[in-house]
Design an enzyme around this catalytic site. Structure first.
Site, PDB file in Angstrom:
ATOM      1  N   ARG A 137      23.273  62.384  35.897  1.00 34.00           N
ATOM      2  CA  ARG A 137      23.830  61.153  35.328  1.00 34.00           C
ATOM      3  C   ARG A 137      22.680  60.240  34.944  1.00 34.00           C
ATOM      4  NH1 ARG A 137      28.387  57.499  35.857  1.00 34.00           N
ATOM      5  NH2 ARG A 137      27.786  55.766  34.538  1.00 34.00           N
ATOM      6  N   ARG A 184      28.193  60.638  29.253  1.00 29.90           N
ATOM      7  CA  ARG A 184      27.710  60.909  30.605  1.00 29.90           C
ATOM      8  C   ARG A 184      28.106  62.307  31.050  1.00 29.90           C
ATOM      9  NH1 ARG A 184      30.443  55.683  32.450  1.00 29.90           N
ATOM     10  NH2 ARG A 184      29.457  55.266  30.499  1.00 29.90           N
ATOM     11  N   ASP A 195      31.030  60.981  35.768  1.00 28.19           N
ATOM     12  CA  ASP A 195      31.353  59.622  36.184  1.00 28.19           C
ATOM     13  C   ASP A 195      32.453  59.747  37.243  1.00 28.19           C
ATOM     14  OD1 ASP A 195      31.495  56.856  36.283  1.00 28.19           O
ATOM     15  OD2 ASP A 195      32.789  56.687  34.534  1.00 28.19           O
ATOM     16  N   ASP A 211      34.376  57.435  40.036  1.00 25.04           N
ATOM     17  CA  ASP A 211      34.568  56.070  40.517  1.00 25.04           C
ATOM     18  C   ASP A 211      35.580  56.037  41.649  1.00 25.04           C
ATOM     19  OD1 ASP A 211      32.841  54.864  38.617  1.00 25.04           O
ATOM     20  OD2 ASP A 211      34.428  54.991  37.115  1.00 25.04           O
TER      21      ASP A 211
END
Length: 165
Positions: A79, A89, A92, A94
């Site tokens: 990343r 990217r 990712d 989250d």
């Protein structure tokens, strides 16, 4: 043990990176509940489509420790954080929800994550795996939020379900 919900996305070799991330999540946290994977357009910049999914894990880590672990996972998948916030990217991941915890102003970690209630690419996969989970600040279920979002412009058209492999 806490229950955490995660958003996963990639638009650089996305199948490779999502499969590897899911394998690492299973290795560290055991069984996980995984949504279908959706193809969605890039949001906030011109770029290749993303593959997006959501996962539910049981964790022995605190929210801060889990967030750090997820950042390290992203780093293991090359990343690049040196560019603009909205950019392509490799991975990712989250932290969207951690139990019914609300955290604001505690560094960069914010729970629930704001995108959960505003972005179809986050909400749709979450509504698939956790329709009855109540958003801790809005007091409404994720399934209800998705139904409302679909009424207001039907952003589900942004999502194309991929065939299982």
């Amino acid at each position: 043990m806490g229950i955490a919900y995660l958003s996963l996305g990639s638009n650089i070799a996305p199948e490779e990176h999502l499969r590897a991330a899911i394998a690492e999540l299973r290795e560290r946290f055991g069984d996980l509940l995984l949504s279908p994977v959706y193809r969605t357009p890039a949001v906030g910049f011109e770029g290749a489509n993303f593959l997006n999914a959501a996962a539910r894990i049981d964790t022995d880590l605190s929210p801060e420790q889990l967030d750090a672990w997820l950042h390290a996972l992203e780093d293991r998948h090359a990343r690049d954080r040196s560019g603009p916030r909205f950019s392509s990217r490799t991975l990712d991941v989250d932290l969207l929800l951690y139990d019914d915890l609300v955290l604001q102003g505690a560094g960069h970690l914010e729970l629930p994550r704001p995108e959960l209630a505003t972005q179809a690419f986050v909400l749709k996969p979450m509504a698939d795996i956790a329709p009855d989970v109540v958003h801790p600040t809005l007091g409404r279920t994720l399934g209800g939020l998705w139904a409302e979002m679909r009424v207001n412009g039907d952003p589900c058209t942004l999502c194309e379900r991929l065939q299982s492999r």
